[in-house]
Design an enzyme around this catalytic site. Structure first.
Site, mmCIF file in Angstrom:
data_model
loop_
_atom_site.group_PDB
_atom_site.id
_atom_site.type_symbol
_atom_site.label_atom_id
_atom_site.label_comp_id
_atom_site.label_asym_id
_atom_site.label_seq_id
_atom_site.Cartn_x
_atom_site.Cartn_y
_atom_site.Cartn_z
ATOM 1 N N LYS A 1 9.157 -3.066 1.870
ATOM 2 C CA LYS A 1 9.999 -3.936 1.039
ATOM 3 C C LYS A 1 11.261 -3.132 0.728
ATOM 4 O O LYS A 1 11.707 -3.019 -0.425
ATOM 5 C CB LYS A 1 9.226 -4.310 -0.246
ATOM 6 C CG LYS A 1 9.904 -5.323 -1.130
ATOM 7 C CD LYS A 1 9.831 -6.743 -0.613
ATOM 8 C CE LYS A 1 10.595 -7.696 -1.502
ATOM 9 N NZ LYS A 1 10.682 -9.059 -0.949
ATOM 10 N N TYR B 1 -0.381 3.109 -6.847
ATOM 11 C CA TYR B 1 -1.749 3.459 -7.223
ATOM 12 C C TYR B 1 -1.870 4.790 -7.943
ATOM 13 O O TYR B 1 -2.964 5.189 -8.319
ATOM 14 C CB TYR B 1 -2.664 3.431 -5.986
ATOM 15 C CG TYR B 1 -3.165 2.046 -5.726
ATOM 16 C CD1 TYR B 1 -2.281 1.045 -5.342
ATOM 17 C CD2 TYR B 1 -4.499 1.708 -5.904
ATOM 18 C CE1 TYR B 1 -2.716 -0.236 -5.127
ATOM 19 C CE2 TYR B 1 -4.945 0.423 -5.688
ATOM 20 C CZ TYR B 1 -4.048 -0.550 -5.297
ATOM 21 O OH TYR B 1 -4.484 -1.820 -5.091
ATOM 22 N N ASP C 1 6.712 -9.732 2.311
ATOM 23 C CA ASP C 1 6.498 -11.144 1.968
ATOM 24 C C ASP C 1 6.510 -12.019 3.216
ATOM 25 O O ASP C 1 5.634 -12.874 3.405
ATOM 26 C CB ASP C 1 7.519 -11.637 0.919
ATOM 27 C CG ASP C 1 8.924 -11.097 1.148
ATOM 28 O OD1 ASP C 1 9.072 -10.155 1.936
ATOM 29 O OD2 ASP C 1 9.880 -11.624 0.555
ATOM 30 N N ASP D 1 -3.324 -3.080 0.314
ATOM 31 C CA ASP D 1 -4.455 -3.636 -0.428
ATOM 32 C C ASP D 1 -4.428 -5.157 -0.332
ATOM 33 O O ASP D 1 -5.427 -5.809 0.004
ATOM 34 C CB ASP D 1 -4.329 -3.183 -1.894
ATOM 35 C CG ASP D 1 -5.531 -3.593 -2.726
ATOM 36 O OD1 ASP D 1 -6.611 -3.792 -2.146
ATOM 37 O OD2 ASP D 1 -5.380 -3.713 -3.954
#
Ligand code: NAD
Length: 338
Positions: free
Chosen positions: A176, A124, A210, A234
């Site tokens: 991740k 972001y 995921d 988000d």
């Protein structure tokens, strides 16, 4: 009773309609807030020529507390997201989104999770640009993100402190790190260090984003508090909102050391703006989080109960909740229960 000064930004699209409903409900229950009404977003751009007027910033500097309606962000070009600018201006590093089943539609009746999303770092920071590719000077684009040790530690600490203060059992660190070995790997490492401080008091587990998305859909009751980086937070918090009946019921808080801004998770919904179809409950629940924040948990609880009872009874509710009511009729149903 001395009133608490707070900034109120009605915002764009459905913002003014839901603001009218929410302020009416708060007044009805004896609101502790005295509003300083300010503009931001497209409405401000169209009326005063800037999407984030100095007067709005000044007001929040003074009150350190704001209830903010949704703001339209132009896609692609135009001005930079005002939501992002506000988070940066007031160092609002924690985005907190509680998600709990309200609507008894049988899909998921046991969701009760709170997502702590790092609010200032990751992708972001919007550091993007063009590079040459196959002779085309704009043939390649890049976007970089960064995480800091300090940022990872403070959002994780906020999540664990929240868990302790609210009797929550577990914090899941979502990352991740298998692919983004530095960006996400460092977040995971720093989060682990903080988790160690709470060993024996709050459980902790780790999930790859995921797999986490799938598990949230298949076993939502396995989640309690989640802490993660900006972009993952988000996406997962909208997923969580979807589990409990959509964006019309999801509130969020942006919290920093010196200021806090409360909002609905949804946007300005231009497709239904001006039609009295907007559900004001998410924005109202955001006002509920604000009541908790200023030390009025009983009022927050009263408000939440009135919303839950109204939605479950489908009393005068808006079309997104399966009703034929409108923004003001659901507000009246809530007021009748307060
Ligand atoms: P959106 O949340 O505005 O709308 C998505 C869908 O949900 C639409 O069909 C809309 O009608 C519906 N919806 C949203 N809120 C609702 C409510 N309270 N009651 C009933 N239905 C509701 O998302 P979008 O269309 O992707 O974005 C529209 C604008 O809002 C964009 O400019 C976007 O940048 C902005 N936005 C702002 C915020 C914010 O200010 N915090 C958050 C998200 C999007």
């Amino acid at each position: 009773m001395t009133k608490i000064q707070a900034t109120l930004i009605p915002g764009d699209g459905i913002g003014p309609e839901i603001t009218e409903a929410v302020t009416a409900i708060l007044d009805h229950m004896g609101s502790p807030f005295e509003w300083d009404v300010q503009q931001a977003g497209m409405t401000a751009f169209d009326t005063v020529g800037t999407p984030l007027p100095e007067a709005t910033l000044d007001s929040i500097r003074k009150t350190k507390l704001a209830l903010k309606g949704p703001l339209t962000t132009p896609v692609g070009g135009g001005f930079k997201s005002i939501n992002l600018q506000l988070r940066q201006a007031f160092n609002l590093y924690a985005n907190v989104r509680p998600t709990k089943t309200i609507k008894a539609d049988g899909r998921y009746d046991n969701v009760d999770m709170v997502i702590f999303r790092e609010n200032l770092e990751g992708y972001y920071i919007s550091d993007e640009g063009y590079m040459e590719h196959n002779g085309d000077p704009e043939g390649k684009v890049f976007s970089t993100g960064y995480n800091t040790k300090e940022g990872a530690q403070r959002i994780t600490r906020a999540a664990f402190e929240y868990a302790l203060a609210n009797g929550r059992k577990k914090v899941s660190i979502v990352h991740k790190a298998n692919i983004l070995k530095l960006l996400s790997g460092m977040f995971l490492e720093e989060a682990r260090k903080i988790a160690k401080e709470y060993e024996g008091r709050v459980e902790c587990d780790e999930r790859i984003v995921d797999a986490c998305a799938m598990q949230m859909v298949m076993y939502p009751d396995a989640f309690d508090v989640i802490v993660t980086t900006n972009l993952f937070g988000d996406i997962l918090s909208d997923l969580a909102a979807g589990l409990v009946g959509g964006l019309g019921l999801a509130p969020g808080a942006n919290i920093g050391e010196d200021a806090a801004i409360f909002e609905a998770v949804h946007g300005s919904a231009p497709d239904i703006a001006g039609q009295q179809k907007a559900n004001p409950c998410a924005f109202l629940m955001a006002a509920g989080l604000m009541l908790e924040h200023v030390g009025k948990p009983e009022d927050a609880q009263r408000l939440k109960k009135a919303v839950v009872d109204t939605v479950q009874a489908k009393d005068r509710v808006t079309p997104d909740l399966g009703g034929t009511g409108n923004t003001m009729s659901i507000a009246e149903a809530i007021m009748d229960r307060l």
